[in-house]
Every structure is written in C-alpha cells, then in structure tokens.
Design a protein around this motif. Structure first.
Motif, PDB file in Angstrom:
ATOM      1  N   LYS A 127       0.825  -1.214   0.000  1.00 31.74           N
ATOM      2  CA  LYS A 127       0.000   0.000   0.000  1.00 31.74           C
ATOM      3  C   LYS A 127       0.859   1.264   0.000  1.00 31.74           C
ATOM      4  O   LYS A 127       0.579   2.232  -0.723  1.00 31.74           O
ATOM      5  CB  LYS A 127      -0.923  -0.002   1.223  1.00 31.74           C
ATOM      6  N   VAL A 170       2.749   1.685  -3.423  1.00 24.57           N
ATOM      7  CA  VAL A 170       1.833   2.147  -4.466  1.00 24.57           C
ATOM      8  C   VAL A 170       1.549   3.634  -4.293  1.00 24.57           C
ATOM      9  O   VAL A 170       1.536   4.404  -5.264  1.00 24.57           O
ATOM     10  CB  VAL A 170       0.532   1.326  -4.440  1.00 24.57           C
ATOM     11  N   GLY A 219       0.286   6.038  -7.186  1.00 22.40           N
ATOM     12  CA  GLY A 219      -0.947   5.302  -7.406  1.00 22.40           C
ATOM     13  C   GLY A 219      -0.812   4.145  -8.381  1.00 22.40           C
ATOM     14  O   GLY A 219       0.218   3.980  -9.046  1.00 22.40           O
ATOM     15  N   ALA A 220      -1.884   3.361  -8.452  1.00 23.77           N
ATOM     16  CA  ALA A 220      -1.862   2.125  -9.239  1.00 23.77           C
ATOM     17  C   ALA A 220      -1.642   2.380 -10.725  1.00 23.77           C
ATOM     18  O   ALA A 220      -0.855   1.684 -11.385  1.00 23.77           O
ATOM     19  CB  ALA A 220      -3.170   1.358  -9.028  1.00 23.77           C
ATOM     20  N   ASP A 221      -2.309   3.377 -11.287  1.00 24.57           N
ATOM     21  CA  ASP A 221      -2.199   3.625 -12.726  1.00 24.57           C
ATOM     22  C   ASP A 221      -0.773   3.991 -13.108  1.00 24.57           C
ATOM     23  O   ASP A 221      -0.248   3.517 -14.129  1.00 24.57           O
ATOM     24  CB  ASP A 221      -3.157   4.748 -13.144  1.00 24.57           C
ATOM     25  N   LEU A 267       1.992   3.295 -11.398  1.00 24.59           N
ATOM     26  CA  LEU A 267       2.854   2.124 -11.198  1.00 24.59           C
ATOM     27  C   LEU A 267       2.739   1.177 -12.389  1.00 24.59           C
ATOM     28  O   LEU A 267       3.755   0.685 -12.905  1.00 24.59           O
ATOM     29  CB  LEU A 267       2.458   1.417  -9.903  1.00 24.59           C
ATOM     30  N   MET A 268       1.525   0.927 -12.839  1.00 25.07           N
ATOM     31  CA  MET A 268       1.315   0.017 -13.960  1.00 25.07           C
ATOM     32  C   MET A 268       1.954   0.549 -15.238  1.00 25.07           C
ATOM     33  O   MET A 268       2.578  -0.205 -16.008  1.00 25.07           O
ATOM     34  CB  MET A 268      -0.177  -0.204 -14.170  1.00 25.07           C
ATOM     35  N   VAL A 274       5.405  -4.955  -9.163  1.00 23.94           N
ATOM     36  CA  VAL A 274       3.962  -5.166  -9.319  1.00 23.94           C
ATOM     37  C   VAL A 274       3.424  -6.036  -8.183  1.00 23.94           C
ATOM     38  O   VAL A 274       2.250  -5.932  -7.812  1.00 23.94           O
ATOM     39  CB  VAL A 274       3.636  -5.772 -10.700  1.00 23.94           C
ATOM     40  N   LEU A 328       1.650  -3.962  -5.755  1.00 25.29           N
ATOM     41  CA  LEU A 328       0.286  -3.581  -6.116  1.00 25.29           C
ATOM     42  C   LEU A 328      -0.678  -4.749  -5.910  1.00 25.29           C
ATOM     43  O   LEU A 328      -1.804  -4.566  -5.437  1.00 25.29           O
ATOM     44  CB  LEU A 328       0.236  -3.085  -7.563  1.00 25.29           C
ATOM     45  N   ASP A 344      -3.734  -4.389  -3.519  1.00 21.77           N
ATOM     46  CA  ASP A 344      -5.081  -4.464  -4.088  1.00 21.77           C
ATOM     47  C   ASP A 344      -5.231  -5.784  -4.837  1.00 21.77           C
ATOM     48  O   ASP A 344      -5.076  -5.853  -6.056  1.00 21.77           O
ATOM     49  CB  ASP A 344      -5.332  -3.281  -5.026  1.00 21.77           C
ATOM     50  N   ASN A 373      -7.128  -6.225  -8.215  1.00 22.15           N
ATOM     51  CA  ASN A 373      -6.680  -5.553  -9.437  1.00 22.15           C
ATOM     52  C   ASN A 373      -6.179  -6.606 -10.421  1.00 22.15           C
ATOM     53  O   ASN A 373      -5.012  -7.009 -10.383  1.00 22.15           O
ATOM     54  CB  ASN A 373      -5.586  -4.539  -9.095  1.00 22.15           C
ATOM     55  N   ALA A 402      -3.159  -5.798 -12.692  1.00 25.89           N
ATOM     56  CA  ALA A 402      -1.860  -5.931 -12.006  1.00 25.89           C
ATOM     57  C   ALA A 402      -1.456  -7.394 -11.927  1.00 25.89           C
ATOM     58  O   ALA A 402      -0.293  -7.750 -12.181  1.00 25.89           O
ATOM     59  CB  ALA A 402      -1.946  -5.316 -10.611  1.00 25.89           C
TER      60      ALA A 402
END
Length: 638
Positions: free
Chosen positions: A427, A430, A435-437, A439-440, A459, A462, A466, A469, A472
């Motif tokens: 958490k 990330v 944030g997740a977007d 990081l991806m 990854v 992430l 989450d 996701n 991910a």
C-alpha cells in the motif's frame, strides 16, 4: 468468463529468446555423451497406459511428456539447458546397469533399482506411490526371472524413496522376517517429522515446485530437473527392520556384500551411500546426481549443509575410488568406468565445497545474502559440466541458504530488521509511486525492456495492496512467465509458471501426493504425535484456559500427562497429574483412528475404546481448540 480466465500463456518475448540463445553459446551442447549413457543398457520401454486410482484419478501418465522429443531443438519458451535435461530424463524404461543390477526410470520422480541376489531380488527406493512401484516391479518381472523380493533398501528419508513400498512387499512378510528393510539410522524420525510438522505448507509449496498444476507443454510443465514430476498415488511406509548408523558397516544381503557410508545431514537428514563389492557398484543415493542438488528445497525444508555433503563424497572416493566401475543414483542415469566415476564425484564434491567456502568468504567481506548470490560464479570447469548445472537446485538459492545456515535471515542492516508485512508495504509503495495507474504504466515500460525481475518485484506490491486488481495480476503473471521460460532450474520454472497461472485464474485444486498419509500417522512416535497436537493448538481459543489430562496407553504400557496452559500444550512421559481433569485409558491404535478420521472421539468413548475417569468434556474441549489447515492457501496473493 472473468478477465483472469481469458489470459492465456504468452509466447517468448525477444528478451527471453535472446537470454536463451546466449546460453546456447556458453555450454557445450554438441557433447552427446550423456545421451549415450542414458540409453546404455536399455531393456524395455515403459507401458504407455495411464495408471489410475479407484476413482479413475490419474496417478501417472507415461506418455504425457511425449512432446519432449530427443532430436527436437528447444522451443523459445524453454531454457535450452533445461530442455536438454528433460530430454534425458524422458529416456524411460527398464535398464541394465551392470550384471544383476537393473533400474526402472521415469515411472515417478525417482528411479527404482533392483539387485538380483542369491535367492531373490532387493528393491532400492520404491518410488512415491505404491501404484507406480507395483507397475515398475511388473515391468521388471516381464523381462527378468520372477524371484521373490527378499529385501528393500531406503537410501534416505524423502518420500520419493519409500512411498511406494507396499507396491513391492507386504507388511506381513516384513514382520515375519521373510523380507528385511534397510535404512539409515534416524530414517523414521526424519521421514515422519518432515511430512507432519510442516506438512500442509510443504505439500502446498510442492504443488508449485513440481508443477503438478501445470499442463505438460512447451509453455507449461516440462519436468522438475530431478525427474519429470511426482506421481499422485498412495503414499505408504513400512518401518525398517535394520538400521545402519556407522560408516564401514557391512551387511550380507541375499549373498552380496554391501558396505555403507553413513551420510546424515547431506541431501537428507538420514541418508547413506553404499558399495556392492561383488558388483564394484557404488549407489550414491541422492548425494551425487546429474544436477546441482538442493541445499535448500523450495518446497520448504531444513537447510542442508554443503560442507559435510562434500566430505561424504570425498570419503566415498577414498573408500571405493580405486575399485569402482559403475556409479548409479536414485535419479538420472549411471556413470560408467573407474576414471569417469572418480571425475564425476570429484567435481560434485568440489561444487558443494565451493558453495560453502565461497559464500562464507564473501560474507566475511561484508556482502549480504542477495549480494553474494547475485555475483557468485562457479569455477568454469564445474559450471560448464552439464551434470553440475542447476536443474533442481540452483546456485542462487543454495548460496542464500548457506548464508542463512551460518548467519540467519537477518543481513545486519537494521532497516531490514522489522519490515512491514507485504500488504502494508504494498500500500505504501503504491502510494509513493503515484498510485496504481502510474505504477502500472512504469512497470509496463520495464516489461517492454525485458526487466522481468523488477516488474515481478514492483507489481507484487500492487497485487498485495489491491488483490482485486486483475490488470496488475496479469502483468505480474506475464513477467513471471517470461522468467519461467528463461529458468534453467525445473523448480524455478514451475514456481514461476504456477504463480502466473494462479494470478490469472485463481486457485485451482489439483492432484498432489499426500505425504501425511495413514502410514505416516501410524509411524509417529507418541512424542512427535503430541508435538503435532501442540503445533495445532489455536492459541487464541486456548488463551486463559487450563486443562490437565492423564493418558494410559495399555498396549504400549506408557503413561503421559498432557497440560494445556498459557496457550501451549506440554506432554511428559511417565508423569501422572494429581489434579487432572480427566484420565483416559486407551490404545495407540485408537488415537491413530481418530487422527485418520476413521472414528470420532465421541464414538471411541461410546464403544469403550477410550475409558474415561473424570470430566469427559475436558477432552472434547481440548480437541475443540485444535486448528485445521486448508491445503489450498494463496501463495501469490494475500
């Protein structure tokens, strides 16, 4: 259909193709000696029918690796060195090792060896399952004179070397003395304890290590480096009648002279090597094979010590090096010729010694576990010999295990002393990465560069932050998959690809060997049995509770006191509690039946199998505090 279910195995990327092509230039793939040795002495092929269980469940399918052709170049999705090893392992059937010694190969993870003696045959290491062991013996009898089994030898305490014993002998013949079973001292304790105390976790991880859940294919399971995979039949165990605990001990077994080298704490806690004088044949057990072995097993096990392992091989050379003409093991193919056997043993001896010494040299320079593993290089003469490659063990994880063996898990840097658990770490990472977007997006850029190790690492944060996701999980699966395609170690490949499969599809239950079988439960001594109960005590439920129970085992003429207090369960042999809540009179067989769910505690009391004095409810209360374990726990997600 969910998004995860639509994800299928991907082809090899350019980065993976380049990594595999590079290895082709580094190793002597033109040397076909191993293939000649693996074919030598061929007598008969394995029958191609599928061995099935009572419910029609597949136990062993000899044909399922038929796509691994001996003359076929490695697919892009397989490390070419591992492909070569898998080609060799798939040279299957009944083989003559030397006069009077035969092996059945690739009817399970291990080999079954048969020695023809004066009056009958001696069976060595009867595989994982009784079904495969019986089929292997049947194949031998179809091609050799049918003689009775007069002895069984367990070379060591791992399940693929004893689990099929009831497929080759029956216990009545063992108890009557008609059949003797030889094993190293400490065999029963090691075999039973390993499969009981951490059995659920170990077996679950073994489903990753051996690729039981993967389809056999160029993008799936192609073998475990030591063998193809494990059978999924009935695991059995008959206790040995004769134990060997000293080097130099000699036994005459069916007219042949066996000299033993006791090797505890090498590849197994209880292990021996032995030499048959009349045959000039060395059985190396699992201390020498055509791979770098595990000094730590990825399924989970106590760390093995490479230094004494090396010394045992040196001792074997000193004892028998002048005379030996053939060396055979419980996996892979034999080594023929005095010079060749000595060369093989010397290189394997030096390999394990080097892992010990070089790891410690670099640790004493201040390098940490991961740093040592990253820069560790084997001497070229060892590294370029296919028989020393990391098909089962790997230099990387063996070096890390050796560091932990001497120095423990802590690397000395206080920042690593009390790290956050994966979910909390994930958490925060990330969040720090925007944030997740974000990081991806960055992770995909690294994936496109072929930096799969880092993609899997980053990854993973992430996925644990989450777990819902799926994008991910799919990206991490893609990275793990390419790492699997590049892996030279069979277990590494299987771990990577099984992890990818679980990330994409969720947990899918499949066949795995039950090492905590009925024979294993019956083989536990009472001390181990009560240790097992103590391990299962749910301390949250037992917190603040106190129970005292006296147990009187009439058949064993032993008494035990059980005391539950402070969230632990202690047991003491020979002690009788004065103020016990209850006293139970019973047999060991009754305890076994309750453990194996062949009867319930209530029914055992009702039938009189357990006689109770005092508060009967206290025993039920204690049993209610025992935890149960779900085999199919998640590994790659929280």
């Amino acid at each position: 259909m969910s998004a995860g279910a639509q994800e299928q195995p991907k082809p090899a990327t350019d980065a993976t193709k380049a990594a595999n092509a590079k290895l082709m230039q580094e190793l002597p793939f033109n040397d076909k000696t191993s293939f000649e040795l693996a074919h030598k002495g061929f007598v008969a092929p394995l029958p191609q029918n599928v061995l099935t269980g009572p419910q029609g469940n597949a136990i062993w399918d000899p044909a399922k690796y038929g796509f691994i052709k001996e003359d076929m170049a490695a697919p892009d999705t397989v490390n070419p060195s591992l492909w070569r090893q898998s080609q060799l392992i798939n040279i299957s059937g009944l083989f003559k090792v030397t006069d009077g010694i035969y092996q059945i190969r690739n009817y399970d993870l291990s080999n079954m060896t048969i020695v023809e003696g004066k009056t009958g045959i001696t069976v060595m290491d009867p595989l994982v399952s009784s079904e495969t062991a019986k089929a292997a013996l049947d194949l031998y009898f179809q091609n050799r004179p049918k003689k009775p089994v007069v002895a069984v030898i367990y070379t060591h305490s791992h399940v693929d070397h004893y689990g099929g014993v009831r497929g080759v002998v029956n216990e009545a013949d063992v108890k009557s003395g008609k059949v003797k079973i030889y094993a190293p001292t400490g065999f029963m304790e090691a075999a039973v304890a390993e499969n009981i105390m951490a059995g659920t976790a170990m077996s679950r991880r073994a489903s990753y290590m051996y690729g039981n859940l993967l389809p056999p294919s160029p993008t799936g399971q192609i073998g475990a480096g030591l063998g193809t995979t494990t059978s999924a039949g009935t695991v059995t165990l008959i206790p040995p009648t004769d134990l060997i605990g000293k080097t130099g001990e000699t036994r005459t077994i069916d007219g042949l002279t066996y000299v033993f080298l006791y090797a505890p704490g090498s590849e197994a806690p209880a292990e021996f090597l032995f030499y048959i004088k009349e045959k000039k044949a060395l059985n190396a057990a699992e201390d020498s094979a055509h791979t770098l072995h595990n000094t730590y097993s990825l399924r989970g096990a106590k760390i093995r010590e490479p230094l004494p392992w090396s010394k045992y091989l040196n001792q074997a050379m000193s004892l028998w090096g002048n005379d030996v003409q053939v060396m055979y093991g419980m996996h892979h193919w034999p080594v023929f010729g005095n010079k060749e056997v000595n060369q093989h043993l010397a290189q394997q001896r030096d390999m394990y010694r080097y892992i010990n010494d070089e790891t410690l040299r670099l640790a004493n320079k201040g390098l940490t576990m991961t740093e040592i593993a990253e820069q560790f290089k084997m001497p070229k003469a060892i590294a370029t010999n296919f028989s020393n490659r990391g098909y089962y063990g790997s230099v990387n994880h063996n070096v890390k295990a050796t560091y932990v063996l001497y120095l423990g898990w802590f690397i000395g840097n206080p920042a690593t002393l009390n790290e956050l658990p994966p979910e909390e770490t994930g958490k925060r990472y990330v969040d720090m990465m925007g944030g997740a977007d974000n990081l991806m997006k960055k992770a995909k850029e690294y994936y496109d560069k072929g930096d799969y190790r880092f993609v899997a690492q980053v990854v993973n944060n992430l996925v644990f932050a989450d777990p819902n996701n799926q994008a991910a999980k799919n990206l991490q699966a893609d990275a793990l998959e390419q790492m699997g395609y590049q892996a030279e170690s069979g277990p590494w490949r299987n771990f990577y690809l099984t992890g990818a499969k679980e990330l994409r599809e969720g947990i899918k239950k499949g066949p795995t060997p039950d090492t905590a079988s009925a024979d294993t439960v019956r083989a536990m001594d009472l001390d181990l049995f009560f240790d097992y109960l103590g391990m299962r005590l749910d301390t949250e439920k037992a917190e603040g509770k106190k129970i005292g129970i006296n147990l009187d085992f009439t058949d064993l003429k032993k008494k035990y006191a059980l005391e539950m207090e402070n969230g632990v369960l202690n047991h003491t042999e020979g002690r009788v509690l004065k103020n016990a809540d209850t006293t139970l009179t019973l047999s060991r067989d009754t305890i076994n039946k309750i453990m194996l769910k062949q009867t319930t505690l209530k029914d055992a009391v009702s039938s009189g199998a357990i006689k109770v004095q005092g508060n009967e409810g206290k025993l039920e209360e204690l049993m209610s505090y025992l935890d149960t374990f779900d085999f199919w726990f998640p590994i790659v997600t929280p």
